[in-house]
Design a protein around this motif. Sequence first.
Motif, PDB file in Angstrom:
ATOM      1  N   VAL A  44       0.856  -1.203   0.000  1.00  0.00           N
ATOM      2  CA  VAL A  44       0.000   0.000   0.000  1.00  0.00           C
ATOM      3  C   VAL A  44       0.887   1.245   0.000  1.00  0.00           C
ATOM      4  CG1 VAL A  44      -2.022   1.027   1.041  1.00  0.00           C
ATOM      5  CG2 VAL A  44      -1.470  -1.369   1.523  1.00  0.00           C
ATOM      6  N   THR A  45       0.472   2.260  -0.717  1.00  0.00           N
ATOM      7  CA  THR A  45       1.311   3.428  -0.918  1.00  0.00           C
ATOM      8  C   THR A  45       0.610   4.705  -0.455  1.00  0.00           C
ATOM      9  OG1 THR A  45       2.145   2.271  -2.871  1.00  0.00           O
ATOM     10  CG2 THR A  45       2.745   4.572  -2.637  1.00  0.00           C
ATOM     11  N   TRP A  46       1.382   5.565   0.205  1.00  0.00           N
ATOM     12  CA  TRP A  46       0.874   6.806   0.792  1.00  0.00           C
ATOM     13  C   TRP A  46       1.756   7.959   0.366  1.00  0.00           C
ATOM     14  CZ3 TRP A  46      -3.459   5.649   3.577  1.00  0.00           C
ATOM     15  CH2 TRP A  46      -3.605   4.296   3.952  1.00  0.00           C
ATOM     16  N   ILE A  47       1.171   9.147   0.418  1.00  0.00           N
ATOM     17  CA  ILE A  47       1.988  10.342   0.211  1.00  0.00           C
ATOM     18  C   ILE A  47       2.050  11.116   1.524  1.00  0.00           C
ATOM     19  CG2 ILE A  47       1.960  12.650  -0.867  1.00  0.00           C
ATOM     20  CD1 ILE A  47       1.194  11.274  -3.478  1.00  0.00           C
ATOM     21  N   GLY A  48       3.238  11.575   1.863  1.00  0.00           N
ATOM     22  CA  GLY A  48       3.417  12.435   3.033  1.00  0.00           C
ATOM     23  C   GLY A  48       3.976  13.770   2.595  1.00  0.00           C
ATOM     24  N   ILE A  49       3.426  14.846   3.135  1.00  0.00           N
ATOM     25  CA  ILE A  49       3.851  16.199   2.773  1.00  0.00           C
ATOM     26  C   ILE A  49       4.320  16.915   4.029  1.00  0.00           C
ATOM     27  CG2 ILE A  49       3.060  18.465   1.929  1.00  0.00           C
ATOM     28  CD1 ILE A  49       2.967  16.492  -0.326  1.00  0.00           C
ATOM     29  N   GLY A  74      -0.968  12.431   3.917  1.00  0.00           N
ATOM     30  CA  GLY A  74      -0.807  13.064   5.227  1.00  0.00           C
ATOM     31  C   GLY A  74      -0.033  14.356   5.059  1.00  0.00           C
ATOM     32  N   ILE A  75      -0.418  15.376   5.803  1.00  0.00           N
ATOM     33  CA  ILE A  75       0.284  16.660   5.737  1.00  0.00           C
ATOM     34  C   ILE A  75       0.750  17.044   7.139  1.00  0.00           C
ATOM     35  CG2 ILE A  75       0.108  19.122   5.148  1.00  0.00           C
ATOM     36  CD1 ILE A  75      -2.247  18.371   3.302  1.00  0.00           C
ATOM     37  N   GLY A  76       2.034  17.310   7.270  1.00  0.00           N
ATOM     38  CA  GLY A  76       2.554  17.862   8.518  1.00  0.00           C
ATOM     39  C   GLY A  76       2.594  19.373   8.385  1.00  0.00           C
ATOM     40  N   SER A  86      -8.092  17.571  -0.055  1.00  0.00           N
ATOM     41  CA  SER A  86      -8.864  16.399  -0.474  1.00  0.00           C
ATOM     42  C   SER A  86      -9.759  16.743  -1.670  1.00  0.00           C
ATOM     43  CB  SER A  86      -9.714  15.896   0.693  1.00  0.00           C
ATOM     44  OG  SER A  86     -10.510  14.803   0.283  1.00  0.00           O
ATOM     45  N   LYS A  87     -10.426  17.881  -1.586  1.00  0.00           N
ATOM     46  CA  LYS A  87     -11.316  18.313  -2.681  1.00  0.00           C
ATOM     47  C   LYS A  87     -10.518  18.504  -3.976  1.00  0.00           C
ATOM     48  CE  LYS A  87     -14.751  21.839  -3.772  1.00  0.00           C
ATOM     49  NZ  LYS A  87     -15.014  23.266  -3.561  1.00  0.00           N
ATOM     50  N   ALA A  88      -9.343  19.119  -3.850  1.00  0.00           N
ATOM     51  CA  ALA A  88      -8.493  19.358  -5.027  1.00  0.00           C
ATOM     52  C   ALA A  88      -7.971  18.049  -5.623  1.00  0.00           C
ATOM     53  CB  ALA A  88      -7.328  20.269  -4.651  1.00  0.00           C
ATOM     54  N   LEU A  89      -7.967  16.979  -4.816  1.00  0.00           N
ATOM     55  CA  LEU A  89      -7.483  15.677  -5.296  1.00  0.00           C
ATOM     56  C   LEU A  89      -8.636  14.721  -5.590  1.00  0.00           C
ATOM     57  CD1 LEU A  89      -4.507  15.122  -2.788  1.00  0.00           C
ATOM     58  CD2 LEU A  89      -4.336  15.891  -5.167  1.00  0.00           C
ATOM     59  N   GLY A  90      -9.821  15.288  -5.801  1.00  0.00           N
ATOM     60  CA  GLY A  90     -10.960  14.448  -6.178  1.00  0.00           C
ATOM     61  C   GLY A  90     -11.478  13.564  -5.060  1.00  0.00           C
ATOM     62  N   GLY A  91     -11.280  14.006  -3.807  1.00  0.00           N
ATOM     63  CA  GLY A  91     -11.890  13.269  -2.690  1.00  0.00           C
ATOM     64  C   GLY A  91     -10.987  12.251  -2.013  1.00  0.00           C
ATOM     65  N   LEU A  92      -9.718  12.182  -2.406  1.00  0.00           N
ATOM     66  CA  LEU A  92      -8.775  11.276  -1.735  1.00  0.00           C
ATOM     67  C   LEU A  92      -8.695  11.642  -0.240  1.00  0.00           C
ATOM     68  CD1 LEU A  92      -6.706   9.064  -2.832  1.00  0.00           C
ATOM     69  CD2 LEU A  92      -4.967  10.850  -2.623  1.00  0.00           C
ATOM     70  N   PRO A  93      -8.607  10.627   0.656  1.00  0.00           N
ATOM     71  CA  PRO A  93      -8.492  10.964   2.083  1.00  0.00           C
ATOM     72  C   PRO A  93      -7.200  11.739   2.385  1.00  0.00           C
ATOM     73  CG  PRO A  93      -9.027   8.626   1.800  1.00  0.00           C
ATOM     74  CD  PRO A  93      -8.718   9.170   0.445  1.00  0.00           C
ATOM     75  N   VAL A  94      -7.341  12.849   3.123  1.00  0.00           N
ATOM     76  CA  VAL A  94      -6.193  13.688   3.475  1.00  0.00           C
ATOM     77  C   VAL A  94      -6.227  13.952   4.988  1.00  0.00           C
ATOM     78  CG1 VAL A  94      -5.050  15.916   3.156  1.00  0.00           C
ATOM     79  CG2 VAL A  94      -6.125  14.772   1.198  1.00  0.00           C
ATOM     80  N   PHE A  95      -5.096  13.759   5.649  1.00  0.00           N
ATOM     81  CA  PHE A  95      -5.010  13.936   7.090  1.00  0.00           C
ATOM     82  C   PHE A  95      -3.958  14.985   7.418  1.00  0.00           C
ATOM     83  CE2 PHE A  95      -6.389   9.789   5.929  1.00  0.00           C
ATOM     84  CZ  PHE A  95      -7.535   9.628   6.687  1.00  0.00           C
ATOM     85  N   VAL A  96      -4.238  15.770   8.457  1.00  0.00           N
ATOM     86  CA  VAL A  96      -3.307  16.830   8.829  1.00  0.00           C
ATOM     87  C   VAL A  96      -2.821  16.580  10.256  1.00  0.00           C
ATOM     88  CG1 VAL A  96      -2.988  19.327   9.024  1.00  0.00           C
ATOM     89  CG2 VAL A  96      -4.584  18.399   7.327  1.00  0.00           C
ATOM     90  N   ALA A 140      -1.170   9.286   7.895  1.00  0.00           N
ATOM     91  CA  ALA A 140      -2.241   8.925   6.956  1.00  0.00           C
ATOM     92  C   ALA A 140      -2.495   7.417   7.015  1.00  0.00           C
ATOM     93  CB  ALA A 140      -1.866   9.354   5.540  1.00  0.00           C
ATOM     94  N   ALA A 141      -1.417   6.645   7.016  1.00  0.00           N
ATOM     95  CA  ALA A 141      -1.554   5.182   7.032  1.00  0.00           C
ATOM     96  C   ALA A 141      -2.269   4.703   8.292  1.00  0.00           C
ATOM     97  CB  ALA A 141      -0.179   4.531   6.912  1.00  0.00           C
ATOM     98  N   ALA A 142      -2.011   5.404   9.425  1.00  0.00           N
ATOM     99  CA  ALA A 142      -2.617   4.993  10.692  1.00  0.00           C
ATOM    100  C   ALA A 142      -4.066   5.471  10.802  1.00  0.00           C
ATOM    101  CB  ALA A 142      -1.807   5.551  11.860  1.00  0.00           C
ATOM    102  N   SER A 143      -4.465   6.412   9.937  1.00  0.00           N
ATOM    103  CA  SER A 143      -5.778   7.052  10.101  1.00  0.00           C
ATOM    104  C   SER A 143      -6.858   6.453   9.217  1.00  0.00           C
ATOM    105  CB  SER A 143      -5.676   8.558   9.794  1.00  0.00           C
ATOM    106  OG  SER A 143      -4.700   9.162  10.618  1.00  0.00           O
ATOM    107  N   VAL A 144      -6.459   5.812   8.124  1.00  0.00           N
ATOM    108  CA  VAL A 144      -7.480   5.283   7.195  1.00  0.00           C
ATOM    109  C   VAL A 144      -8.110   4.026   7.773  1.00  0.00           C
ATOM    110  CG1 VAL A 144      -7.853   4.226   4.941  1.00  0.00           C
ATOM    111  CG2 VAL A 144      -6.430   6.244   5.135  1.00  0.00           C
TER     112      VAL A 144
END
Lengths: 313, 313
Positions: B1-6, B61-63, B96-106, B309-313
């Motif tokens: 499984v793949t995640w993006i972190g910012i 996920g965004i820090g 999330s809205k800008a990415l078409g509804g992908l789950p985004v966590f802060v 993000a991985a821990a939140s989904v």
Amino acid sequence: VTWIGIDLGGTKVYGVVAQGEKVKADAKRKTPLEGGPAAVVETIVGVIGDLGGTDGIKGVGIGAPGAVEHEGGVVRQAPNLAGWQENNVPLGPLVSKALGGLPVFVENDANAGTLAEHKRGAGRGASNVLGVWVGTGVGGGLILDGQLRRGPTGYAGEIGHTVVARDGRVCGCGRKGHLEAYAGRASMEREARAREAEGPPNMLVELAGDGRMTSKIWAESLDARDPVALELIDNAVSALGVAVADAVTLLDLDLIIIGGGLADRLGPTFVGRIEQAAREQIFAHGSPARVVPAALGDESGALGAALVAAASV
Amino acid sequence: VTWIGIDLGGTKVYGVVAQGEKVKADAKRKTPLEGGPAAVVETIVGVIGDLGGTDGIKGVGIGAPGAVEHEGGVVRQAPNLAGWQENNVPLGPLVSKALGGLPVFVENDANAGTLAEHKRGAGRGASNVLGVWVGTGVGGGLILDGQLRRGPTGYAGEIGHTVVARDGRVCGCGRKGHLEAYAGRASMEREARAREAEGPPNMLVELAGDGRMTSKIWAESLDARDPVALELIDNAVSALGVAVADAVTLLDLDLIIIGGGLADRLGPTFVGRIEQAAREQIFAHGSPARVVPAALGDESGALGAALVAAASV
């Protein structure tokens, strides 16, 4: 089910019989000033006798002033007990043996008091609580997510030994600038006597003479607006404000309970001033943290010790 | 499984693609200095594009540097982001809205960095960890019993805003004597410029000119033994020692990790000095607490955000 809780203090050994969270009986004796741990064990057993003995008692909890290893019932150090120079005294096993093998549990006294306030006193309903016990020294106990937090080595919650003034007044523990050096009664007494030795007389020393500078003497000197008493209490309030603010900022606490002999005597005004001093330093402007007086008075330590025993069997 | 972190920082937006705890790709863009949250959202989406877009990505996920309400993905305040004056920005929902509804966590950036160090860096195997992030400001993150502790209002771990000097230097947050006022690069820069305005020139201002006083400039000035640089870093070490000691005393921590741009640049000597300063103040003489440098460098914030993000989904 019935438990006995013992608050082992520097001046007295106070015991209660507790059923659930209710106190059914109490008794006290003076803490022996010599004879070391053996004399203290004898006094504790005496108080338990005064309470009616161990018939029907499921276990005993002891709140001890010092560093405690809860699992083994060991008092690592108890610098505020006169005549107790020994380190690593297995107080729980010693009292248990004297009581014919009844289960005995030992807890730091500030932890026990905080637990009692959380279950039955000023902390009911709060989840993240710091208890600050302002007496001869300054003790602390920490509740996180509704549970007493001892930490891996059992030292958690020691707010009295957090630094409030870098390179400040020397603490009883030998370090510098700790909260206890500004807000513990023993340290404040040393300071009041040093002021008198170097300058004009003050009411604190006048009232105490060669005896102990009790909380009552502090209250009377404040009421009379003795300048040294006012200044030293101002310093104590300010130091308590810093330490409380730091704990809130680090832990996002709901509630801080201020108890102990000196705080009980000085009352809600003292606690209100600490809250005010803390608010000026807390980072989160909208922090919901409140600072309140303890509600159980002298009983909290012994009741908390009984609750520790009840939770441990 | 793949995640993006910012990792949303004051100077750059740094992103990683993470699989489990491994970083597969990274990308960065400059943080926009104007345009407010809308421009930041656009930049974040741009970095995600640079990383290859969202195909196969389960969440982001965004820090963020500032006060974060994790549940709603809201940045309450972000004083260190230029052009971001707004409070209570729903950054998670906007991205999330800008990415078409992908789950985004802060998540707070210091919390994210601490989580990454705990899972994959200097904190592996420790249960009770404080991460201290020494950069423009001083952030903190707290792991208790192996879990990130946010606290009921989300402010837990803010070690940078604990008091190290009563009535001391004014902090960026407006309070007095906080750790960040002594160890944050922005505050140290203000102090260095004030010294130059009032006295002889110093190497820090000479090298920085009208530009930012970077960690590199601090390191060079220290190497050249510039007296102002030496004194201000001494103050920072001493302040960090007090704050670390207080956290250990209150929480009985195992491990303190020192990271962030300035700490990474100054290296293990800086961290060793902080450990030494802390040891002089910690109450429990036998405390096993260690103070160590962060291991993941610049990557920790973004990796930690992916882990959130991985821990939140």
